[in-house]
Design an enzyme around this catalytic site. Structure first.
Site, short mmCIF file in Angstrom:
data_model
loop_
_atom_site.label_atom_id
_atom_site.label_comp_id
_atom_site.label_asym_id
_atom_site.label_seq_id
_atom_site.Cartn_x
_atom_site.Cartn_y
_atom_site.Cartn_z
N GLY A 163 0.86 -1.20 0.00
CA GLY A 163 0.00 0.00 0.00
C GLY A 163 0.88 1.23 0.00
O GLY A 163 2.03 1.19 -0.47
N ARG A 164 0.38 2.31 0.61
CA ARG A 164 1.10 3.59 0.54
C ARG A 164 2.49 3.51 1.17
O ARG A 164 3.45 4.06 0.65
CB ARG A 164 0.29 4.67 1.23
CG ARG A 164 -0.88 5.13 0.38
CD ARG A 164 -1.72 6.13 1.12
NE ARG A 164 -2.65 5.46 2.00
CZ ARG A 164 -3.89 5.89 2.24
NH1 ARG A 164 -4.32 6.99 1.68
NH2 ARG A 164 -4.69 5.24 3.05
N ILE A 165 2.60 2.81 2.31
CA ILE A 165 3.91 2.75 2.98
C ILE A 165 4.82 1.77 2.26
O ILE A 165 5.98 2.09 1.94
CB ILE A 165 3.76 2.36 4.47
CG1 ILE A 165 2.84 3.35 5.19
CG2 ILE A 165 5.12 2.29 5.16
CD1 ILE A 165 2.48 2.96 6.61
N THR A 245 7.48 -2.45 11.14
CA THR A 245 7.02 -1.11 11.55
C THR A 245 5.50 -1.05 11.48
O THR A 245 4.94 0.04 11.45
CB THR A 245 7.62 -0.01 10.64
OG1 THR A 245 7.33 -0.35 9.28
CG2 THR A 245 9.11 0.16 10.83
N SER A 246 4.86 -2.23 11.42
CA SER A 246 3.39 -2.23 11.27
C SER A 246 2.72 -2.26 12.64
O SER A 246 2.53 -1.21 13.26
CB SER A 246 2.94 -3.39 10.38
OG SER A 246 3.25 -4.65 10.94
N ARG A 247 2.41 -3.45 13.13
CA ARG A 247 1.86 -3.60 14.48
C ARG A 247 2.51 -4.85 15.10
O ARG A 247 2.70 -5.86 14.41
CB ARG A 247 0.34 -3.78 14.44
CG ARG A 247 -0.44 -2.50 14.18
CD ARG A 247 -0.35 -1.50 15.35
NE ARG A 247 -1.12 -0.29 15.11
CZ ARG A 247 -0.64 0.83 14.59
NH1 ARG A 247 0.63 0.92 14.22
NH2 ARG A 247 -1.42 1.89 14.44
N GLU A 276 3.43 -4.44 23.45
CA GLU A 276 3.86 -3.05 23.61
C GLU A 276 3.22 -2.38 24.83
O GLU A 276 2.00 -2.53 24.99
CB GLU A 276 3.46 -2.31 22.34
CG GLU A 276 4.32 -1.13 22.03
CD GLU A 276 4.11 -0.67 20.59
OE1 GLU A 276 4.22 -1.49 19.67
OE2 GLU A 276 3.84 0.52 20.42
N HIS A 294 8.34 2.50 18.72
CA HIS A 294 7.19 2.90 17.88
C HIS A 294 7.30 4.36 17.42
O HIS A 294 6.43 5.18 17.70
CB HIS A 294 5.87 2.66 18.64
CG HIS A 294 4.70 2.43 17.72
ND1 HIS A 294 3.63 1.65 18.04
CD2 HIS A 294 4.45 2.90 16.47
CE1 HIS A 294 2.76 1.64 17.04
NE2 HIS A 294 3.24 2.40 16.07
N ALA A 296 8.41 5.13 14.02
CA ALA A 296 8.65 5.21 12.57
C ALA A 296 8.04 6.46 11.94
O ALA A 296 8.56 6.97 10.95
CB ALA A 296 8.13 3.95 11.89
C1 GLV Z 1 1.56 4.37 13.69
O1 GLV Z 1 1.90 3.28 14.00
C2 GLV Z 1 0.39 4.65 12.94
O2 GLV Z 1 -0.42 3.74 12.70
O3 GLV Z 1 0.22 5.80 12.52
#
Ligand code: GLV
Length: 329
Positions: A163-165, A245-247, A276, A294, A296
């Protein structure tokens, strides 16, 4: 009705100023630490009892918003979540009650991509490990065999979720380092196929087989919970890295820890954690893992955009009943 907005904790003031300029009543929580659900309930309940209820909540990804919250806050009409992910909000429940939920995507995906690449560079060039080594006074003289790492430019990057990221991460690795890109996603991403020569693979297994660096860019939901499990990790190349860097709960952290400890894979970069803010015991002792709290999307630019978008979502909802970043669709 007066629009009363409760912002659960401090966010960059740009968005707050936009809301105040509209004449809305804005209250910002003073806590520095994440609120428990009990805290949120108390705040909303008190306002309802006073006859000055909040009709809009501006929440953070640490705020758990579900049926229990909705039950005690009948005046609530909107949850504007300051995050891209919105797994902290029970969107289905919100929908059944006609409560709007929004998130904050925007022109800052490059900031997240930079974090992914930073972690990758740090792992491949052993930066954090080397820094620690020098600070500990262990550098006794140049050694041709000392801390030999990997060239990122030779790596195949496996993007899970284009997707976008994921797209921005693909561009950064491909345009910056010439990396080969493979990806899995439900949808074809024509941009990265055209501009980066990216190849869409049919299965995650194929991606695991090919990728030297796997980067996760999926939302957290029932189908992605523990997607990176024992089986996934056991199929990774011995010299492969994984970046999350997601969840946190997308990864079953106990198996990742085991694999890192036994050097079954080369390393991991974790910006998010399964429990977390707790980090699986033992991970902090390992040299082949980079851990960040967390952050990013914690660049000045990204955070200001998030604040602006969270406010814009509210303004659009209140004034135009048109919401761009509608999560309930
Ligand atoms: C950060 O983890 C977000 O979802 O913006």
């Amino acid at each position: 009705m007066q629009n009363r907005i409760y912002v659960t904790r401090e966010i960059p003031e740009v968005g707050i100023n936009m809301l105040k300029a509209k004449g809305y009543e804005v209250t910002i929580g003073k806590d520095k630490k994440p609120l428990s659900q009990k805290d949120i309930i108390k705040i909303l309940q008190r306002a309802e009892h006073k006859g000055e209820p909040y009709n809009i909540l501006l929440t953070l990804l640490t705020d758990k918003i579900d049926k229990t919250v909705f039950d005690i806050a009948p005046s609530l009409k909107m949850v504007s979540n300051y995050a891209i992910g919105f797994d902290n909000v029970d969107v289905k429940e919100a929908c059944t009650r006609g409560i709007m939920v929004t998130n904050t995507p925007g022109d800052y995906m490059g900031s997240i991509a930079e974090h992914v690449v930073s972690m990758t560079l740090s792992l491949c060039n052993r930066i954090a490990e080397a820094d620690h080594f020098v600070r500990k006074g262990r550098y006794k003289g140049w050694d041709p065999m000392l801390m030999i790492g990997h060239d990122v430019s030779e790596k195949t990057i496996g993007i899970i979720g284009a997707g976008r990221i994921g797209e921005k991460v693909s561009y950064t690795f491909n345009k910056g380092f010439g990396c080969k890109i493979v990806y899995v996603d439900q949808h074809k991403n024509e941009n990265i196929e055209r501009d980066c020569g990216a190849t869409k693979l049919e299965t995650i297994d194929e991606l695991i087989k090919q990728a030297d660096i796997i980067s996760l860019h999926v939302p957290l939901n029932d189908s992605t919970y523990h997607m990176v499990n024992q089986d996934f990790i056991s199929k990774m190349k011995k010299d492969a890295f994984i970046i999350n860097t997601s969840r946190g709960p997308v990864v079953d952290e106990k198996y990742l820890y085991q694999a890192l400890k036994e050097n079954k894979i080369a390393g991991a970069g974790l910006d998010v954690f399964e429990f977390e803010p707790k980090v699986t015991k033992g991970l902090i002792k390992l040299g082949n893992v980079i851990l960040t709290p967390h952050i990013a999307s914690a660049s000045i630019k990204a955070r200001n955009i998030m604040s602006t978008v969270a406010a814009e979502n509210i303004i659009n909802f209140v004034e135009r009943k048109v919401v761009v970043n509608n999560c309930t669709k």
